[in-house]
Design an enzyme around this catalytic site. Sequence first.
Site, mmCIF file in Angstrom:
data_model
loop_
_atom_site.group_PDB
_atom_site.id
_atom_site.type_symbol
_atom_site.label_atom_id
_atom_site.label_comp_id
_atom_site.label_asym_id
_atom_site.label_seq_id
_atom_site.Cartn_x
_atom_site.Cartn_y
_atom_site.Cartn_z
ATOM 1 N N ARG A 120 23.666 17.561 0.072
ATOM 2 C CA ARG A 120 22.945 16.290 0.044
ATOM 3 C C ARG A 120 23.911 15.154 -0.232
ATOM 4 N NH1 ARG A 120 16.829 17.547 -2.190
ATOM 5 N NH2 ARG A 120 16.086 18.206 -0.158
ATOM 6 N N GLN A 125 22.529 12.961 5.624
ATOM 7 C CA GLN A 125 21.117 12.594 5.498
ATOM 8 C C GLN A 125 20.338 12.786 6.797
ATOM 9 O OE1 GLN A 125 21.078 8.616 3.907
ATOM 10 N NE2 GLN A 125 21.203 9.313 1.793
ATOM 11 N N ASP A 128 19.312 16.519 7.170
ATOM 12 C CA ASP A 128 18.775 17.176 5.976
ATOM 13 C C ASP A 128 17.338 17.639 6.222
ATOM 14 O OD1 ASP A 128 17.924 17.975 3.486
ATOM 15 O OD2 ASP A 128 18.670 16.213 2.427
ATOM 16 N N SER A 131 14.803 17.409 3.251
ATOM 17 C CA SER A 131 14.234 16.088 3.012
ATOM 18 C C SER A 131 13.190 15.737 4.062
ATOM 19 C CB SER A 131 15.340 15.026 3.008
ATOM 20 O OG SER A 131 16.158 15.172 1.863
ATOM 21 N N TYR A 226 17.789 18.261 -6.850
ATOM 22 C CA TYR A 226 16.896 19.285 -7.389
ATOM 23 C C TYR A 226 16.804 19.166 -8.904
ATOM 24 C CZ TYR A 226 17.197 21.727 -2.910
ATOM 25 O OH TYR A 226 17.119 22.062 -1.586
#
Length: 374
Positions: A120, A125, A128, A131, A226
């Site tokens: 991450r 991004q 991902d 996400s 996380y």
Amino acid sequence: MKIGALKEPSFENRVSLTPDVIDALQKLGFSISIESGAGNQAFFSDSDYQQAGAKVLPKSELLGDSDILVSIHQTDADTFSKIAKSKLYIGTFSPLAQPTKFKEMANFGMKVFSMDMIPRITRAQSMDVLSSQATVSGYKAVLLAAANYSRFFPMLTTAAGTITPARALILGAGVAGLQAIATARRLGAVVDVFDTRPEVREQCMSLGAKFVEVEGAADASGSGGYAVEQSEDYQRRQKEAIAKYAEKADIIVTTALIPGKKAPVLITKEMVESMRKGSVIVDLAAVMGGNCELTQNDATILHNGVTIIGNSNLPSTQPMDASKMYAKNIVNFLKLFVNKEKQFNINLEDEIINTCLIADQGEIRHKAILSLLT
């Protein structure tokens, strides 16, 4: 290079490639094949793929014709036995959650890239998948809660009197939690949110939520978004704080996960029994045991008048947009393998590629997974 998208298992409605990304992949130099019927559950027909420029093939031909195979979930052992060791397989395989199952797949000798292991970092991004799919989960969790809730979400003033707004408690302000906050606020709920990371306070407040903070949390800045394990003293104070808000909550959405470990229990049986009847808990950590002590994965139960929903695959319930988001993640990931001359190269000096290549020639490469297997 030829890419083949596999049909997902019967429980999954999503598909790993959608017609709208075919052109982008072709411009990168790939030719695309889709297993016949792979997109049906996401409302993409075989003809949609053909019109976009992809071939539609039965599985037997797809396996032989493709250099790179993509999917969401891990395919079955019979399919693995028919895939040449020289091929690449890209999907979301949860190797930290199910290392033994992943080891069985790795034994077949392919180069296996697991998209849920993407670091991450800012550069990653756009690829991902955790996400993108968490966005779907957070949104759908609140809609699911609203559908099962015994009352309205917004405050209503009617001829029959005034109805007070629902109170929602969101546990975890990652991508799923933030989307849950935004959705609950759009529906008119009053929202409280709890997270161990004080740095997310401003994001929560900007969405209209009240941020609940318990001081003394372990630093989670290096955890990739996380939760991290907390001290016993913090856990005690955390539960005391959550209990106060749970008692007055009508809706609770829980999202806390620790990679490779059982989800932390944040809502105890006693907390559930303190909630008023007709309330709803949606536990997005159900697949890892749940943040609620009473959660059952892939099941909805009623305890003391409180509905507890444990659904570990909410993105599958919004298959069209969830598939489009996943497919774009795949395209952006594959861009890392193509140079300006459209030559394909696996550059292990690239942090993202190196982190995601979990198995190669039958060997597990990731230290964290190896440690879980010993």
